[in-house]
Design a protein around this motif. Structure first.
Motif, PDB file in Angstrom:
ATOM      1  N   PRO A  39      36.535  48.087  28.745  1.00 55.71           N
ATOM      2  CA  PRO A  39      35.400  47.678  29.818  1.00 55.71           C
ATOM      3  C   PRO A  39      34.459  48.136  29.926  1.00 55.71           C
ATOM      4  O   PRO A  39      34.725  49.237  30.304  1.00 55.71           O
ATOM      5  CB  PRO A  39      35.533  46.524  30.229  1.00 55.71           C
ATOM      6  N   THR A  62      30.938  38.566  30.928  1.00 55.54           N
ATOM      7  CA  THR A  62      32.148  40.159  31.395  1.00 55.54           C
ATOM      8  C   THR A  62      32.513  40.610  33.207  1.00 55.54           C
ATOM      9  O   THR A  62      33.425  40.755  33.163  1.00 55.54           O
ATOM     10  CB  THR A  62      31.893  41.384  30.899  1.00 55.54           C
ATOM     11  N   TYR A  70      41.227  44.533  28.006  1.00 59.10           N
ATOM     12  CA  TYR A  70      40.422  43.543  26.982  1.00 59.10           C
ATOM     13  C   TYR A  70      40.992  44.316  26.156  1.00 59.10           C
ATOM     14  O   TYR A  70      41.427  45.317  25.753  1.00 59.10           O
ATOM     15  CB  TYR A  70      39.188  44.038  26.881  1.00 59.10           C
ATOM     16  N   PHE A 101      31.836  47.912  25.469  1.00 56.96           N
ATOM     17  CA  PHE A 101      32.917  49.037  25.856  1.00 56.96           C
ATOM     18  C   PHE A 101      32.092  50.016  25.921  1.00 56.96           C
ATOM     19  O   PHE A 101      31.230  50.242  25.759  1.00 56.96           O
ATOM     20  CB  PHE A 101      33.571  48.434  24.628  1.00 56.96           C
TER      21      PHE A 101
END
Length: 492
Positions: A39, A62, A70, A101
């Motif tokens: 993340p 998020t 994740y 990401f």
């Protein structure tokens, strides 16, 4: 802890993920094996619906899972970019843009400082937090190219280690300190008389079922009760690289957070740290994390942090302060060794390694080596370590203090006893208020003054193993295995 068979481990993890299903796919969807995604820090929406144009029906953000674990096995390319269907901490969530990401990145410790030791070596892979490819998928750290894989600590000096994987690159300076006498001390304290060693039965009951009744333990001045039951795992079933748990190995509590170490297999040297904000956890619902409604899941998961897949050693020797978690990353397969041992300083903010030191404790010379299996950091500069001198049937207690990068050991106490016949220590901590140590074996807790004077023990017939103990303020905390559970209470 005894090693779980892979067959049983698989069953345990299936129990942990409950009824989670896989994302629905279409001809526009690319399916693959389960991977971990790293993340980022920017906030992105998570959506339940997707088509060729893009996504719709926002279900989460998020920012609600800032340091979550994740995973994904499905991606889809749309006109507005590529999206991945994500599971967070083992719970199904939805679609998120790939830009969220961290991509093409190698994260490493900021510095590594090694004690001078002709027998010591540092594996530079130990400094890696994570490595990602162009899609933000976490890569096995052993696949990274390094300019130096192993560095000897026999000679003082400075080595810059470069790491590369595809477009990703990073570097770290590894310094070998120049004092050959660092870590050399004297084990000359006359031990205090201790109890006759007892034999205890194996405390291993494999139970991953959902608990519905709180635990209450009370013996010889120690009172403990359930703080909360933990999830068996915080991931979907996968490889050791993608799986979090189900084996807890250590515990540290400070500033209202409990941090546990989780391994996929008890013989592993790499795993994850999981931090829980105590007053936000539900006594029983936290263990059901992966099968809760999305609304209930978001409330709990916002107060859970999962580290990357990092080297933790046996992961049973932890400590924590206001800003950091400390791991003494030893190898429990080494009964005694001249090797140095690593101390990891890990940021609480993002659960990543900030710094690594190595240290040694020798009584006079390498022939008097003291390889530490159990230790606890009590502040950012002080560690207490436990050494079982089996040849002389005694336990030694060492205070190791850091000034700058130098770690200086001093023996502070000793007890003439083995305490327990043939069983390893399962937990060790220091009570600064009472100036005493607590040593745990399966479901027994021994109390010892700092100078080694034996004070007694508390025994509980739980048929379970203690996997870690910690003191924070006036409270004692205990990590129990199968089912994973954190207890809290008092000890006289």
């Amino acid at each position: 802890m005894k090693k779980l068979s892979k067959l049983f481990l698989t069953s345990a993890v299936i129990l942990g993920i409950g009824s989670i299903g896989l994302a629905k796919t279409s001809q526009l969807t690319q399916a693959q094996s389960l991977v971990t995604k790293q993340p980022g820090t920017k906030n992105y929406g998570i959506y339940s619906k997707i088509n060729a144009k893009g996504v719709s029906h926002k279900v989460a953000s998020t920012s609600q899972f800032k340091v979550g674990h994740y995973q994904s096995n499905t991606s889809k390319k749309t006109r507005s970019g590529r999206y991945w269907y994500v599971y967070v901490d083992g719970h199904t969530v939805g679609w998120v843009n790939e830009k969220f990401f961290v991509r093409n990145k190698i994260s490493v410790a900021k510095s590594v400082s090694l004690v001078k030791n002709e027998y010591g070596k540092f594996d530079t892979i130990d400094a890696i937090n994570y490595v990602t490819d162009s899609h933000g998928t976490v890569i096995n750290p052993t696949k990274v190219h390094t300019s130096a894989r192993v560095i000897s600590s026999a000679k003082a000096g400075n080595t810059q280690v470069n790491y590369t994987y595809g477009k990703a690159h990073a570097s770290v300076n590894v310094v070998v300190r120049n004092d050959r006498e660092e870590g050399i001390s004297s084990a000359n304290i006359v031990p205090k008389a201790g109890p006759k060693a007892i034999s205890i039965k194996s405390g291993h009951r494999s139970n991953f079922n959902i608990a519905t009744k709180a635990t209450k333990l009370n013996n010889n001045g120690t009172k403990l009760s359930t703080l909360f039951f933990e999830p068996s795992t915080l991931s979907l079933r996968g490889s050791w690289l993608t799986q979090v748990g189900p084996i807890p190995e250590g515990l540290t509590v400070s500033n209202g957070w409990s941090t546990v170490s989780m391994l996929a297999d008890s013989s592993d040297q790499r795993g994850h740290l999981v931090a829980y904000k105590n007053n936000e956890m539900s006594k029983f619902n936290t263990q059901k994390l992966t099968s809760l409604s999305l609304g209930s899941f978001k409330k709990l998961a916002a107060n859970i942090k999962v580290s990357p897949y990092i080297r933790l050693g046996h992961a049973q020797s932890l400590g924590s302060t206001a800003n950091y978690i400390y791991v003494i990353a030893n190898d429990n397969k080494q009964s005694n060794s001249e090797n140095s041992e690593e101390i990891l300083q890990i940021r609480k903010s993002d659960m990543q390694i900030e710094k690594i030191w190595s240290f040694k404790i020798w009584n006079g010379s390498a022939s008097g080596k003291r390889y530490i299996h159990n230790a606890v950091m009590v502040n950012d500069h002080t560690m207490y370590a436990l050494f079982h001198n089996g040849g002389y049937h005694r336990y030694e207690y060492w205070k190791v203090t850091r000034v700058g990068d130098t770690w200086t050991p001093v023996e502070v106490g000793a007890t003439q006893s083995d305490f327990v016949n043939g069983s390893p220590v399962q937990g060790f901590t220091y009570d600064a208020n009472k100036k005493r140590f607590y040593i745990a074996y399966n479901d027994h807790i021994f109390k010892v003054k700092e100078d080694g004077e034996y004070l007694g023990k508390s025994s509980f017939n739980t048929n379970r193993e203690i996997e870690g103990i910690s003191v924070s303020g006036s409270k004692l905390y205990v990590q129990m295995a199968q089912r994973s559970e954190i207890l809290s209470g008092s000890i006289k």
